[in-house]
Design a protein around this motif. Structure first.
Motif, mmCIF file in Angstrom:
data_model
loop_
_atom_site.group_PDB
_atom_site.id
_atom_site.type_symbol
_atom_site.label_atom_id
_atom_site.label_comp_id
_atom_site.label_asym_id
_atom_site.label_seq_id
_atom_site.Cartn_x
_atom_site.Cartn_y
_atom_site.Cartn_z
ATOM 1 N N ASP A 146 0.823 -1.207 0.000
ATOM 2 C CA ASP A 146 0.000 0.000 0.000
ATOM 3 C C ASP A 146 0.855 1.254 0.000
ATOM 4 O O ASP A 146 0.528 2.258 -0.661
ATOM 5 C CB ASP A 146 -0.932 0.003 1.208
ATOM 6 C CG ASP A 146 -2.024 -1.055 1.108
ATOM 7 O OD1 ASP A 146 -2.083 -1.752 0.084
ATOM 8 O OD2 ASP A 146 -2.806 -1.178 2.073
ATOM 9 N N THR A 191 -9.056 4.228 -3.590
ATOM 10 C CA THR A 191 -9.154 3.294 -2.465
ATOM 11 C C THR A 191 -8.384 2.023 -2.805
ATOM 12 O O THR A 191 -8.551 1.452 -3.884
ATOM 13 C CB THR A 191 -10.633 2.947 -2.199
ATOM 14 O OG1 THR A 191 -11.339 4.148 -1.893
ATOM 15 C CG2 THR A 191 -10.750 1.973 -1.030
ATOM 16 N N THR A 228 -7.832 -1.700 -2.408
ATOM 17 C CA THR A 228 -8.559 -2.909 -2.013
ATOM 18 C C THR A 228 -7.736 -4.129 -2.405
ATOM 19 O O THR A 228 -6.711 -4.025 -3.098
ATOM 20 C CB THR A 228 -9.916 -2.974 -2.722
ATOM 21 O OG1 THR A 228 -9.691 -3.066 -4.147
ATOM 22 C CG2 THR A 228 -10.747 -1.732 -2.432
ATOM 23 N N ALA A 229 -8.195 -5.290 -1.974
ATOM 24 C CA ALA A 229 -7.535 -6.532 -2.363
ATOM 25 C C ALA A 229 -7.532 -6.685 -3.883
ATOM 26 O O ALA A 229 -6.556 -7.176 -4.473
ATOM 27 C CB ALA A 229 -8.221 -7.721 -1.702
ATOM 28 N N GLU A 230 -8.600 -6.244 -4.524
ATOM 29 C CA GLU A 230 -8.670 -6.321 -5.987
ATOM 30 C C GLU A 230 -7.610 -5.445 -6.632
ATOM 31 O O GLU A 230 -6.961 -5.852 -7.602
ATOM 32 C CB GLU A 230 -10.055 -5.900 -6.460
ATOM 33 C CG GLU A 230 -10.248 -6.018 -7.963
ATOM 34 C CD GLU A 230 -11.642 -5.622 -8.405
ATOM 35 O OE1 GLU A 230 -11.911 -5.699 -9.615
ATOM 36 O OE2 GLU A 230 -12.460 -5.229 -7.536
ATOM 37 N N ARG A 253 -4.738 -4.542 -5.285
ATOM 38 C CA ARG A 253 -3.428 -5.155 -5.030
ATOM 39 C C ARG A 253 -3.171 -6.303 -5.997
ATOM 40 O O ARG A 253 -2.041 -6.524 -6.430
ATOM 41 C CB ARG A 253 -3.349 -5.663 -3.587
ATOM 42 C CG ARG A 253 -3.436 -4.557 -2.540
ATOM 43 C CD ARG A 253 -3.210 -5.120 -1.131
ATOM 44 N NE ARG A 253 -3.586 -4.143 -0.133
ATOM 45 C CZ ARG A 253 -4.728 -4.176 0.570
ATOM 46 N NH1 ARG A 253 -5.600 -5.175 0.358
ATOM 47 N NH2 ARG A 253 -4.989 -3.239 1.450
#
Length: 234
Positions: free
Chosen positions: A190, A201, A203-205, A207
């Protein structure tokens, strides 16, 4: 184009040819066996001090060194001793992912990291006695790994992604940075995204859309006092 690294990261857009070098080159910049000899030596950091001292004192540039002159990506880092309370703080760190002959690469990036890291004013000769020089030689590049498929304190990571405007961006941290900052893997990823200019934002997506290359490094650190002792011993 150089990379700025360590605690405060400036990022630069990069072309694909840097990583193509590792795919296409016959140079063994990423040996996979564990039996190879160590690459980095204290003599490399001594040479960096030689270069910087000669420049700051306006002396003739030192002759080429005697250590091996293989081709590797590399970084030169300068830290300064601020006393017991503050300890050592970053004074400059610049390097390259393009493999360079060590003699020329260390000469060039010694001065770039000490004098042209735009995060800091140029190093002065009055600071020499407080300096520590680190040389990092990068090896074992592995592309297209999962964003969490790397080990803190072992791997450096280089990420590539597209920001909200569709611009290709990259950023890197050397292997020691996450450990020094006390970050976990997600915090490190991050941080790289933010410093690379990603403002949305995370998010896991997000990343999972980034391209991650992990690598390792050999590092040596020398204090100015040790450098002086080496000069007196020769």
């Amino acid at each position: 184009m150089p990379f700025y690294c360590c605690q405060s990261l400036l990022v630069a857009d990069r072309e694909a040819e840097d990583m193509n070098y590792y795919r296409n080159s016959n140079h063994d910049v990423a040996p996979r066996n564990n039996c190879r000899r160590r690459i980095v030596t204290k003599e490399m950091a001594f040479y960096c001090f030689d270069i910087l001292c000669s420049h700051l004192h306006r002396h003739q540039e030192p002759p080429w060194p005697n250590f091996p002159n293989g081709e590797f990506p590399l970084f030169v880092t300068w830290k300064i001793d601020n006393g017991r309370e503050r300890g050592r703080t970053l004074r400059g760190c610049i390097g390259t992912f393009t493999a360079m002959r060590l003699h020329k690469g260390l000469r060039d990036y010694t001065l770039s990291s000490a004098l042209r890291d735009t995060r800091f004013s140029p190093v002065t000769k009055e600071e020499l006695s407080l300096l520590y020089c680190s040389v990092s030689v990068l090896t074992n590049f592995e592309e297209n790994v999962n964003c969490l498929d790397w080990e803190i304190g072992v791997h450096g990571i280089r990420i590539e992604f597209y920001n909200e405007k569709g611009h290709h961006r990259t950023a890197t941290y050397l292997p020691e940075v996450a450990k020094e900052q006390g970050w976990n893997q997600i915090q490190t990823i991050d941080s790289l995204l933010r410093k690379g200019g990603f403002k949305g934002t995370i998010t896991a997506e997000v990343r999972n859309t980034i391209k991650v290359t992990r690598y390792q490094s050999e590092k040596v650190t020398v204090a100015y006092s040790e450098y002086l002792a080496s000069k007196q011993a020769t």
